[in-house]
Every structure is written in C-alpha cells, then in structure tokens.
Design a protein around this motif. Structure first.
Motif, PDB file in Angstrom:
ATOM      1  N   LYS A  41      -0.557   1.947 -22.201  1.00 16.52           N
ATOM      2  CA  LYS A  41      -1.243   2.392 -22.815  1.00 16.52           C
ATOM      3  C   LYS A  41      -3.147   2.458 -22.477  1.00 16.52           C
ATOM      4  N   THR A  42      -4.221   1.679 -21.331  1.00 12.20           N
ATOM      5  CA  THR A  42      -5.290   1.361 -21.168  1.00 12.20           C
ATOM      6  C   THR A  42      -6.010   3.238 -20.479  1.00 12.20           C
ATOM      7  N   PRO A  43      -6.252   4.056 -21.216  1.00 10.94           N
ATOM      8  CA  PRO A  43      -6.336   4.378 -20.071  1.00 10.94           C
ATOM      9  C   PRO A  43      -7.324   4.170 -18.975  1.00 10.94           C
ATOM     10  N   ILE A  44      -7.062   5.556 -18.068  1.00 16.90           N
ATOM     11  CA  ILE A  44      -7.427   4.708 -16.391  1.00 16.90           C
ATOM     12  C   ILE A  44      -8.512   4.950 -16.522  1.00 16.90           C
ATOM     13  N   LYS A  45      -9.641   4.931 -15.995  1.00 19.90           N
ATOM     14  CA  LYS A  45     -11.422   5.160 -15.478  1.00 19.90           C
ATOM     15  C   LYS A  45     -11.568   5.635 -14.595  1.00 19.90           C
ATOM     16  N   TRP A  46     -12.575   6.741 -14.211  1.00 17.17           N
ATOM     17  CA  TRP A  46     -12.262   7.522 -13.355  1.00 17.17           C
ATOM     18  C   TRP A  46     -12.583   6.894 -11.684  1.00 17.17           C
ATOM     19  N   TYR A  47     -13.670   5.801 -11.646  1.00 17.54           N
ATOM     20  CA  TYR A  47     -13.081   4.238 -10.400  1.00 17.54           C
ATOM     21  C   TYR A  47     -12.274   4.408 -10.330  1.00 17.54           C
ATOM     22  N   ASN A  48     -11.329   4.385 -11.312  1.00 18.95           N
ATOM     23  CA  ASN A  48      -9.991   3.472 -10.568  1.00 18.95           C
ATOM     24  C   ASN A  48      -8.620   4.257 -10.512  1.00 18.95           C
ATOM     25  N   ASN A  49      -8.899   5.844 -10.967  1.00 25.36           N
ATOM     26  CA  ASN A  49      -8.641   7.084 -10.691  1.00 25.36           C
ATOM     27  C   ASN A  49      -8.212   8.177  -9.497  1.00 25.36           C
ATOM     28  N   ILE A  50      -9.164   7.255  -8.551  1.00 27.61           N
ATOM     29  CA  ILE A  50      -9.285   7.780  -6.987  1.00 27.61           C
ATOM     30  C   ILE A  50      -8.551   7.458  -6.358  1.00 27.61           C
ATOM     31  N   PRO A  51      -8.036   9.314  -5.657  1.00 22.50           N
ATOM     32  CA  PRO A  51      -6.191   9.054  -5.169  1.00 22.50           C
ATOM     33  C   PRO A  51      -6.375   7.729  -3.427  1.00 22.50           C
ATOM     34  N   ILE A  52      -5.243   7.814  -3.447  1.00 15.85           N
ATOM     35  CA  ILE A  52      -4.922   6.584  -2.993  1.00 15.85           C
ATOM     36  C   ILE A  52      -6.123   5.051  -2.628  1.00 15.85           C
ATOM     37  N   ILE A  53      -7.212   5.664  -2.808  1.00 16.24           N
ATOM     38  CA  ILE A  53      -7.869   4.499  -2.533  1.00 16.24           C
ATOM     39  C   ILE A  53      -8.418   3.738  -3.166  1.00 16.24           C
ATOM     40  N   SER A  54      -7.917   4.152  -4.726  1.00 13.73           N
ATOM     41  CA  SER A  54      -7.609   2.869  -6.127  1.00 13.73           C
ATOM     42  C   SER A  54      -6.857   2.554  -5.659  1.00 13.73           C
ATOM     43  N   TYR A  55      -6.268   3.003  -5.653  1.00 16.77           N
ATOM     44  CA  TYR A  55      -4.254   1.975  -5.165  1.00 16.77           C
ATOM     45  C   TYR A  55      -4.644   0.598  -4.064  1.00 16.77           C
ATOM     46  N   ILE A  56      -5.574   1.365  -3.257  1.00 14.20           N
ATOM     47  CA  ILE A  56      -5.236   0.039  -1.944  1.00 14.20           C
ATOM     48  C   ILE A  56      -6.168  -0.750  -2.618  1.00 14.20           C
ATOM     49  N   LEU A  57      -7.905  -0.350  -3.497  1.00 12.05           N
ATOM     50  CA  LEU A  57      -8.852  -1.519  -4.357  1.00 12.05           C
ATOM     51  C   LEU A  57      -8.146  -2.331  -4.919  1.00 12.05           C
ATOM     52  N   LEU A  58      -6.712  -1.804  -6.224  1.00  9.03           N
ATOM     53  CA  LEU A  58      -6.720  -1.938  -6.631  1.00  9.03           C
ATOM     54  C   LEU A  58      -5.064  -2.858  -6.504  1.00  9.03           C
ATOM     55  N   ARG A  59      -5.168  -3.537  -5.323  1.00  8.82           N
ATOM     56  CA  ARG A  59      -3.736  -4.126  -4.605  1.00  8.82           C
ATOM     57  C   ARG A  59      -2.667  -3.549  -5.851  1.00  8.82           C
ATOM     58  N   GLY A  60      -2.722  -2.749  -6.122  1.00  5.45           N
ATOM     59  CA  GLY A  60      -1.245  -1.895  -7.002  1.00  5.45           C
ATOM     60  C   GLY A  60      -0.311  -2.134  -7.439  1.00  5.45           C
ATOM     61  N   LYS A  61      -1.598  -2.948  -8.767  1.00  4.97           N
ATOM     62  CA  LYS A  61      -1.841  -3.701 -10.034  1.00  4.97           C
ATOM     63  C   LYS A  61      -2.718  -2.799 -11.089  1.00  4.97           C
ATOM     64  N   CYS A  62      -2.424  -2.763 -12.350  1.00  4.01           N
ATOM     65  CA  CYS A  62      -3.184  -1.975 -13.395  1.00  4.01           C
ATOM     66  C   CYS A  62      -4.076  -2.663 -13.695  1.00  4.01           C
ATOM     67  N   PRO A  63      -5.662  -2.237 -13.232  1.00  3.76           N
ATOM     68  CA  PRO A  63      -6.931  -4.099 -14.089  1.00  3.76           C
ATOM     69  C   PRO A  63      -6.579  -4.371 -14.559  1.00  3.76           C
ATOM     70  N   ASN A  64      -6.225  -3.994 -16.275  1.00  3.31           N
ATOM     71  CA  ASN A  64      -6.732  -4.349 -17.463  1.00  3.31           C
ATOM     72  C   ASN A  64      -5.002  -5.280 -17.618  1.00  3.31           C
ATOM     73  N   CYS A  65      -3.681  -5.501 -16.981  1.00  3.20           N
ATOM     74  CA  CYS A  65      -1.960  -5.919 -17.575  1.00  3.20           C
ATOM     75  C   CYS A  65      -2.017  -6.508 -16.277  1.00  3.20           C
ATOM     76  N   SER A  66      -2.398  -6.173 -15.229  1.00  2.46           N
ATOM     77  CA  SER A  66      -1.541  -6.664 -13.620  1.00  2.46           C
ATOM     78  C   SER A  66       0.008  -5.890 -13.614  1.00  2.46           C
ATOM     79  N   ALA A  67      -0.029  -4.506 -14.462  1.00  4.27           N
ATOM     80  CA  ALA A  67       1.497  -4.368 -14.110  1.00  4.27           C
ATOM     81  C   ALA A  67       1.586  -3.748 -12.894  1.00  4.27           C
ATOM     82  N   LYS A  68       2.191  -3.780 -12.098  1.00  3.66           N
ATOM     83  CA  LYS A  68       2.641  -3.307 -10.687  1.00  3.66           C
ATOM     84  C   LYS A  68       2.765  -2.144 -11.054  1.00  3.66           C
ATOM     85  N   ILE A  69       1.659  -1.244 -10.076  1.00  2.89           N
ATOM     86  CA  ILE A  69       2.080   0.544 -10.197  1.00  2.89           C
ATOM     87  C   ILE A  69       3.077   0.594  -8.472  1.00  2.89           C
ATOM     88  N   SER A  70       3.640   1.678  -8.830  1.00  4.99           N
ATOM     89  CA  SER A  70       4.667   2.385  -7.426  1.00  4.99           C
ATOM     90  C   SER A  70       4.142   2.388  -6.383  1.00  4.99           C
TER      91      SER A  70
END
Length: 249
Positions: A41-70
């Motif tokens: 439930k952690t709010p997503i910061k704007w720089y972690n919400n950039i379409p496509i790019i953020s998913y790649i940079l975060l390696r498909g995981k939440c930066p706070n809890c490391s839960a997998k992002i679909s």
C-alpha cells in the motif's frame, strides 16, 4: 518524431488504463487513493511510475516491499502506445484516427477486465456505445446510419441467443455483457466490424480452446468470449481487406 510522441502519449494513457483494469472491477475510485503498491500500500513515487521504463529499472519489483509487479502493466502501456501509432499511421490526422484509438483502448480495457472477472462493466460499454454514435456524426469514413445499423446487427442476434439459453435452456450460455459488447462494437465499426468480431473472434477462441481440450480431454472449463470478440473486431478493422476476398466489394 510524431510517431515517438504518439507512442509516449499512448503509453502514458496506458498507465491510466491499468488503473481502470485494476480498480473498476473492485468498485474502487479511479482517482483516490493515488497509485500505490497493491501489496504494501506504499504510494508510488512519480519517478517509479514512468510507463515501461520504471518497470525495467525496478526489475519488475516494488522498491519498498519487493513484491512482484505483473508484466501486464508495461505490456498494456506498450500496446496502448502501439495503438496510438497504428491509428495515426492508418487513418492520419483525423477524427477517425482519434475515435478508433479511443475505441481500441476501450476494447483493451474491457477485454482484460473480462479475462480477470468474467464480467464487463456496463458504464464503460453503454458510455462507449453512446460515444461511438456521437463520433460517427463527425467521421469521414462512417455515418450515423452505419453506427445505428451496426448496433442493431451486433446486439440483436446475441440478445436472441442470450434469451434462448436463459428462458429455454434455463442457464446462462452467453453473458448479457457480450450483448452489450456487440452493441458497442457495432456503434463504432458497423456491420463489417460485427461480422469480423463474430467470425474472427470465434476462430481465435477456437484456436485458444483446442489445445486445452486436447490436453485435459474435458469441456469442464469456461473462458470469457469478450476478449476474442474484441480481438476479432480489431483485426477485422485494421486489416479490412479480408472482406473483399469474401464478398468482392
């Protein structure tokens, strides 16, 4: 440069489509709360919400809890960008291109909601049908008459099938949402869009189901028909030359 701009714009809109796909079936507001991780439930910061790019940079995981992002999130964003480019490439700078991008986006959102929940949200379909009728007045390639005729051609046969199963067979062999979806398709694409949805959609659905039948040797499963109707319509509209091979006009 125009294609790059349109892809980026489409990808940003695709990020919003992800919100619709996730929240509408759950009865959540599409405005509040702001984007957040479904797990922690952690709010997503704007720089972690950039379409496509953020998913790649975060390696498909939440930066706070490391839960997998679909993987669906960047795929929807990328496909929305592709739809924007495709609409401009095929129909140029026109009301038709803008309208069909909106229509394809509706099909994308509705298809994924239907795939997840076996339901189609009525407000999106009724609103989309009404918008299809309104836009038909301003399109260069389409008319109000074709839109209204498309609604009738799309909804009536499916309504009769729905009533047959409901009243005669006493079970729901076809969801009423599919009736409304065919009305939506008809309002934007007319009779040929309806034929494409039914003919090609049934073909795509059969190709998907056959391996399941062969593997499990059983028909005790259900699949939503909406995504296949939407795909059939999309392919038929984009590659509309197929109809000439069938009819000669």
């Amino acid at each position: 440069m125009i294609y790059i701009f349109l892809f980026l714009l489409g990808a940003m809109l695709g990020s919003f489509y992800n919100v619709l796909i996730y929240r509408i079936p759950r009865g959540m507001s599409i405005v509040k709360p702001p984007s957040h991780c479904p797990s922690c439930k952690t709010p997503i910061k704007w720089y972690n919400n950039i379409p496509i790019i953020s998913y790649i940079l975060l390696r498909g995981k939440c930066p706070n809890c490391s839960a997998k992002i679909s993987i669906r999130y960047p795929l929807v964003e990328a496909f929305s960008g592709f739809l924007a480019v495709l609409s401009y490439y095929k129909w140029g700078f026109s009301i038709t291109a803008l309208g069909l991008y909106v229509f394809f986006s509706l099909l994308l959102v509705l298809s994924l909601i239907d795939w997840d929940t076996f339901s189609l949200p009525e407000p999106l379909m009724l609103g989309g049908t009404f918008l299809g009728v309104i836009i038909s007045v301003f399109r260069e390639d389409f008319s109000l008459y074709e839109s209204l005729l498309g609604i009738l051609a799309g909804a009536l046969p499916f309504l009769l099938i729905y009533l047959y199963y409901k009243k005669v067979r006493k079970f729901e062999g076809l969801g009423f949402g599919d009736v409304e979806l065919m009305a939506l398709i008809g309002s934007w694409t007319g009779i040929w869009g309806v034929i494409s949805a039914v003919f090609l959609g049934s073909l795509f659905g059969l190709l998907y189901v056959l391996p399941i039948l062969i593997k499990h040797k059983s028909m005790n499963f259900a699949i939503p028909f909406g995504p296949f109707l939407a795909l059939g319509c999309f392919v038929g509209v984009v590659f509309d030359g197929w109809r000439f091979y069938l009819t000669g006009f």
